[in-house]
Design a protein around this motif. Sequence first.
Motif, PDB file in Angstrom:
ATOM      1  N   ILE A  40      -6.284   0.579 -41.074  1.00 13.47           N
ATOM      2  CA  ILE A  40      -5.946  -0.736 -41.605  1.00 13.47           C
ATOM      3  C   ILE A  40      -7.189  -1.622 -41.687  1.00 13.47           C
ATOM      4  O   ILE A  40      -7.365  -2.377 -42.661  1.00 13.47           O
ATOM      5  CB  ILE A  40      -4.846  -1.386 -40.736  1.00 13.47           C
ATOM      6  N   ILE A  51      -5.597  -8.789 -48.989  1.00 11.40           N
ATOM      7  CA  ILE A  51      -4.449  -8.492 -48.145  1.00 11.40           C
ATOM      8  C   ILE A  51      -3.859  -9.809 -47.677  1.00 11.40           C
ATOM      9  O   ILE A  51      -4.529 -10.593 -46.992  1.00 11.40           O
ATOM     10  CB  ILE A  51      -4.840  -7.620 -46.936  1.00 11.40           C
ATOM     11  N   SER A 291       2.242  -1.451 -49.931  1.00 14.85           N
ATOM     12  CA  SER A 291       3.265  -1.540 -48.886  1.00 14.85           C
ATOM     13  C   SER A 291       3.154  -2.864 -48.135  1.00 14.85           C
ATOM     14  O   SER A 291       4.146  -3.570 -47.925  1.00 14.85           O
ATOM     15  CB  SER A 291       3.122  -0.378 -47.893  1.00 14.85           C
ATOM     16  N   LEU A 292       1.939  -3.210 -47.727  1.00 17.86           N
ATOM     17  CA  LEU A 292       1.731  -4.447 -46.979  1.00 17.86           C
ATOM     18  C   LEU A 292       1.924  -5.676 -47.862  1.00 17.86           C
ATOM     19  O   LEU A 292       2.477  -6.694 -47.425  1.00 17.86           O
ATOM     20  CB  LEU A 292       0.341  -4.450 -46.358  1.00 17.86           C
ATOM     21  N   TYR A 295       5.663  -6.141 -48.567  1.00 19.74           N
ATOM     22  CA  TYR A 295       6.301  -6.563 -47.317  1.00 19.74           C
ATOM     23  C   TYR A 295       6.042  -8.046 -47.064  1.00 19.74           C
ATOM     24  O   TYR A 295       6.954  -8.800 -46.686  1.00 19.74           O
ATOM     25  CB  TYR A 295       5.767  -5.721 -46.160  1.00 19.74           C
ATOM     26  N   SER A 296       4.797  -8.476 -47.282  1.00 20.66           N
ATOM     27  CA  SER A 296       4.440  -9.866 -46.982  1.00 20.66           C
ATOM     28  C   SER A 296       5.222 -10.856 -47.843  1.00 20.66           C
ATOM     29  O   SER A 296       5.490 -11.983 -47.423  1.00 20.66           O
ATOM     30  CB  SER A 296       2.931 -10.081 -47.182  1.00 20.66           C
TER      31      SER A 296
END
Length: 378
Positions: A40, A51, A291-292, A295-296
């Motif tokens: 990560i 991100i 994915s992140l 999700y956020s």
Amino acid sequence: MVESGRPKAGFRLVIIDGRAYVEKFMDAYQSRDKFTLWGILQLLRLYPGKIPDLDLMFNCEDRPNIFIGDYIGPGPNSTAPPPLFRYCGDDDTLDIVFPDWSFWGWPEINIKPWVPLMEDLKQGNKRTKWSNREAYAYWKGNIKVSMVRYKLLECNLSREHDWKARVFMQDWDKEQEQRFKNSNLADQCIHRYKIYVEGVGWSVSLKYILACDSVTLMVKPYYYDFFTRSLVPMHHYWPIKDDGDMCNSIKFAVDWGNTHQQKARAIGKAASKFIEEQLRMEKVYDYMFHSLNEYSKLLAFKPTIPPNATELCLEELACPAQNLATKFMIDTLVKRPSFSSPCSLLPPFSPTDLDNIRIRKETPIKQVETWEKNMSYK
């Protein structure tokens, strides 16, 4: 909802302004959590500033455990499932699937990070032509972690039967004493057929098996990781039963492949091509990014640093590590930001698309079952 995942999480990860903070709840097996967090951090270095802020719970164990049946549907008495990240899922759970630690290396058993290991596997493929490879199904691993692996031993060569399988028990303690000289994955690309069978849960070994140009004989899996649902039976692998007919199923597959060598080779090539093209490290990072990012977007609160969390730094992870762990971290260090943006995320599948995918997978499996039942093939 995020907080409700704490009892089942190994650590909590919070990212704010591109900086990562972690709160550990329990120790993971070997260095799974350390290498997951290392990956990560590399994602943050690859796409700096891209991100978004987020707050998530992560579990590093083998099996998913957010069971659908534990949560009631919409309504006044509904219970929201905790959003828990982990390495695999199944049809009965809601865990969020994320790439596993081994893409950055598995030092405890001397498995290199994915990029150099892929090069080793490609070179290993070139050493032995498919037609000159051992004409039986090969598997080597730890049989103690699942009943289906234990049953696989029954498919080994015996006085009464030759099931066309050669199954070997891996003694990791002995291998460690011998510095893993008999566990080089690239040296195992000398068989026409390689068996994949799950362990405690899914197994990281699948990507190594698929990359070997061999026909992957996949014993019916229960779990999936982030890429395996893209695999198509009879195109990327040959489906094998997981019941009392497993040995017969393996023998039938090997006999078919030895009779139809050109078709068998095509299955092996399609699998290794899939791994080489679709599982490049760049695409692994892009999967992590999306994915992140997605999700956020679902968070209904502004993430803050938990009181017991510490900032995650490269030096903090790499410096205490020793021997192979340090080497693997140095080897996988992202040295500069990406010159390009992450790949574009495709729109979700429609119900019709999903039905077509399901039919595309079920049809060849039923065909193989019919062949096995009639003990004949085309």
